[in-house]
Design an enzyme around this catalytic site. Sequence first.
Site, PDB file in Angstrom:
ATOM      1  CG  ASP A  42     -18.602   3.166  35.953  1.00 16.77           C
ATOM      2  OD1 ASP A  42     -17.714   2.505  35.407  1.00 16.77           O
ATOM      3  OD2 ASP A  42     -18.681   3.357  37.173  1.00 16.77           O
ATOM      4  CE1 TYR A  62     -28.021   2.568  36.077  1.00 17.12           C
ATOM      5  CE2 TYR A  62     -28.464   0.471  34.974  1.00 17.12           C
ATOM      6  CZ  TYR A  62     -28.684   1.833  35.091  1.00 17.12           C
ATOM      7  OH  TYR A  62     -29.554   2.465  34.249  1.00 17.12           O
ATOM      8  CG  PHE A 118     -28.836   3.489  29.506  1.00 19.55           C
ATOM      9  CD1 PHE A 118     -28.819   4.636  30.294  1.00 19.55           C
ATOM     10  CD2 PHE A 118     -28.104   3.491  28.333  1.00 19.55           C
ATOM     11  CE1 PHE A 118     -28.104   5.753  29.915  1.00 19.55           C
ATOM     12  CE2 PHE A 118     -27.375   4.599  27.940  1.00 19.55           C
ATOM     13  CZ  PHE A 118     -27.373   5.740  28.738  1.00 19.55           C
ATOM     14  CG  HIS A 171     -26.555  10.786  30.302  1.00 22.16           C
ATOM     15  ND1 HIS A 171     -27.358  10.327  31.314  1.00 22.16           N
ATOM     16  CD2 HIS A 171     -25.692   9.773  30.025  1.00 22.16           C
ATOM     17  CE1 HIS A 171     -26.995   9.094  31.641  1.00 22.16           C
ATOM     18  NE2 HIS A 171     -25.985   8.737  30.872  1.00 22.16           N
TER      19      HIS A 171
END
Length: 324
Positions: A164, A166, A177, A286
Amino acid sequence: MGQQATLDGLFRGATKRSPASLAAPAAKVAKHDHIPAQPATPAPAAVIAAAPVAENDAGKPAAGSTSHESTAAAEATVVAPIGSSATPAEQKPPPAGPLIDLLIEPSWRAGLRNELTKPSFTKLQDFLVGEWQSQKIFPPQDCIFRAMNTCPLSDVRVVILGQDPYHNDGQAMGLSFSVPPGQPTPSSLKNIFRELKDDCGCGMPNHGSLEHWAKQGVLLLNTVLTVRAHAANSHAKKGWEAFTDAAIRAISLKREGVVFLLWGKPAEKKGQLINPMRHHVLTCAHPSGLSANRGFFGCKHFSKANALLAKASMPQIDWQIPDA
């Protein structure tokens, strides 16, 4: 008269041939049933075991995604060379619309042409038009396809999958990221930089933008490309997963020797869309603060990716992010 009878006999014999006898041999089926049939390459790809952890870019648990299956024919787009005869399908005008028009990179528009014309994408587009009119949506519209517009399909060498975008103000920039310069570096990205330092000796940059990687052929792709402000996963299962699955299949089908870095369980599931005989799949936990200690730290994915690229005589990635 005898010669004419002989020719007539040959003609009648030719017309009796079955159409199936004229067909080319079928391509071999890929390893996974739902991966489109593709030509194999001599060198097998590297596949490394994954850790069962799932978070989104913001380091919060994320719901698993569902693989969108289709045949190779549904995803492959044939572009006629200059001077050749185009089929009727190729003569149709390119797809257009308020969402489609934001994807401007030619090789992605060609590679995903079939996906962009599906009713499911039209439904997604209609949903987003309504969201834009009534909600605050991230990232900004001109950044939704930033990963693809910055990294053409024809240039992809490494793929880093996020989930998803931010969802806080000013953070989402269309690259998984990554955050714009001036924004605080999220915990997941801090852990990525920490692993980069331990793995490759890279210094800690003074910002969190990963555009330097995208310009070198690193596709920083989230599986969902939009989100409501302050509402994680709010645009999940609205149609983005089918679109980004099609993008992964397009890479698997049209490229060769790409290194996929799949971090966390949802990203690992996307490995089912990738032909392991043509590409390399590296998986681990992750990088969020909740799971980085369970296998992300020490994974050495960045140096391994460069080693695989070098082995294939492909340019390596400069992982060092320059200061802003």
